[in-house]
Design an enzyme around this catalytic site. Structure first.
Site, mmCIF file in Angstrom:
data_model
loop_
_atom_site.group_PDB
_atom_site.id
_atom_site.type_symbol
_atom_site.label_atom_id
_atom_site.label_comp_id
_atom_site.label_asym_id
_atom_site.label_seq_id
_atom_site.Cartn_x
_atom_site.Cartn_y
_atom_site.Cartn_z
ATOM 1 N N GLU A 105 27.131 16.985 9.414
ATOM 2 C CA GLU A 105 25.755 16.730 9.848
ATOM 3 C C GLU A 105 25.757 16.003 11.192
ATOM 4 O OE1 GLU A 105 21.785 14.365 8.207
ATOM 5 O OE2 GLU A 105 23.773 13.787 7.514
ATOM 6 N N HIS A 106 26.420 14.859 11.243
ATOM 7 C CA HIS A 106 26.545 14.079 12.479
ATOM 8 C C HIS A 106 28.002 14.086 12.924
ATOM 9 C CE1 HIS A 106 23.257 12.029 10.146
ATOM 10 N NE2 HIS A 106 22.618 12.239 11.282
#
Length: 439
Positions: free
Chosen positions: A323-324
């Protein structure tokens, strides 16, 4: 503090975790959705009492103007100033994404193109819990408003007193939200998907949530659109030893303070670096109010992987699809072309992921659990759709229709062919009305 994994073993663990099924939870979510579909507001009141401990039947599900006014008076000037910066940055990032309709005329006179329109109504889900995640509201509602959606609503769970945090309400007004409803969980997804007497049915649902919310979005998809299946948060940091270990530790902990937050460190700087970052994480954790949540997240979902080269690190990034992704290396821009699968990428030592959570501009509602392989963060595109447009002139139709007839006959779709043949049978230049009169 971080468990050291052999890379291949970690990827196998991750794949098993990401492909698990929870049939008992699915049965619960289906029951919640069906009750909302049948009973509407009555089900929402009942579930809010059951799950949130709030009785809203006397005051209603919709936030009132009086509550907005109270919220405006309750927040600080400093919060307002920070909020304004965030709103401006988020809107500025998303404005260039707005597509335009286009049309082109081919040499034979045929006109083709696309007409771009927003959905009529968007529903934003904002998780509840121990913190008012107004940042999720901003990062989801503002792209919808920029896309031109005429009506944006928000569902978020109330506290035990039946109230919404004032910062959330002030953020909703700043983002351009029409209404906020005191509904959370899978029941909120059902309300926005099916509509109730109070909560209007929407065309697109966006926003993150726990497993129940994510599964509810999956189950209602079809009659209503969804942005993605966004589960618990993740952060992956690629490190070559050039970023202060204390900084890197703080960045990893920023996601571990969410329940079930996954933190992954991939480093080329060896076991000593892993030990240094882990020790720094332990020191920081001891001073944080959410220490218990952090320790649980790191114990269950924390991982450190040692590799020899940044190319190997990039291979791991693309296999995980985080995601990040924080790129804490000496030359982050040289590493960027190696990344194919990551939801949101943060380059360099002065770009902690937390800046993206609040103020940088790109949405913080991002694909999780490897779905960055095929999905994108919430953006203007989330809330628009494209209609294809075609217009043939008579001459162009007569030139190309015989080929279309041949293709239709080959598929044995005679009615398709007939709809073109009936036009080809008309003399050149004769209008339909002329043909009827002649008959």
């Amino acid at each position: 503090m971080l468990k050291v994994w052999e890379p291949q073993a970690f990827l196998e663990f991750l794949n098993r975790r990401r492909t698990e099924f929870y049939p008992e939870i699915e049965a619960q979510v289906r029951a919640i959705l069906e009750r909302v579909r049948r009973e509407g507001d009555g089900a929402l009141y009942a579930f809010t009492r059951q799950f949130d401990g709030a009785d809203l039947e006397a005051t209603g599900l919709r936030v009132t103007e009086a509550e907005y006014r109270e919220a405006e008076a309750a927040v600080s000037a400093a919060f307002r100033a920070a909020l304004q910066v965030a709103v401006e940055n988020i809107a500025a990032f998303h404005r260039p994404q707005v597509p335009t309709s286009w049309f082109t005329t081919r040499p034979d006179g045929t006109i083709v193109g696309q007409r771009v329109t927003p959905v009529d109504r968007a529903g934003v889900y904002v998780p509840g819990g121990s913190a008012p995640l107004f940042s999720c509201l901003l990062m989801t509602a503002i792209p919808a408003v920029v896309a031109g959606v005429p009506e944006v609503i928000v569902c978020t769970p109330p506290d035990r007193n039946g109230r919404i945090d004032p910062h959330m309400l002030v953020a909703a007004r700043a983002a351009g939200v029409k209404d906020v409803y005191k509904v959370g969980g899978a029941q909120a997804i059902g309300a926005m998907a099916y509509g109730t007497a109070t909560v209007p049915r929407v065309d697109k649902i966006a926003g993150p949530g726990n497993y129940y919310v994510t599964l509810a979005k999956k189950l209602v998809f079809g009659p209503v659109g969804i942005d993605m299946l966004a589960g618990p948060t993740e952060v992956m940091a690629v490190d070559d030893g050039s970023v202060d270990a204390e900084w890197l530790a703080a960045d990893l902990l920023s996601q571990a303070e969410h329940p079930n937050g996954m933190v992954i460190l991939v480093t080329t700087a060896g076991p000593e670096r892993i030990a240094a970052v882990g020790a720094a994480m332990a020191r920081h954790t001891a001073a944080l109010p959410r220490a218990e949540t952090i320790r649980r997240s790191v114990a269950e979902l924390g991982a450190a992987l040692a590799v020899d080269t940044l190319e190997e690190a990039a291979d791991l990034v693309n296999a995980v699809g985080p995601e990040h992704l924080e790129v804490g290396v000496a030359d982050p821009w040289a590493f960027l072309p190696l990344v194919r699968h990551a939801g949101s990428i943060f380059l360099g030592r002065w770009t902690p992921e937390a800046m993206g959570d609040y103020i940088a501009g790109p949405s913080n509602v991002i694909p999780t659990e490897g779905t960055a392989r095929y999905a994108s963060p919430v953006c203007v595109e989330t809330f628009i759709k494209r209609s294809a447009v075609t217009c043939y002139s008579e001459a162009a139709f007569r030139a190309q229709a015989p080929h279309a007839v041949r293709l239709a006959l080959t598929e044995d779709l005679l009615a398709h062919a007939a709809s073109m043949q009936i036009r080809l049978a008309k003399p050149d230049g004769e209008s339909p009305s002329e043909g009827r009169e002649a008959g």
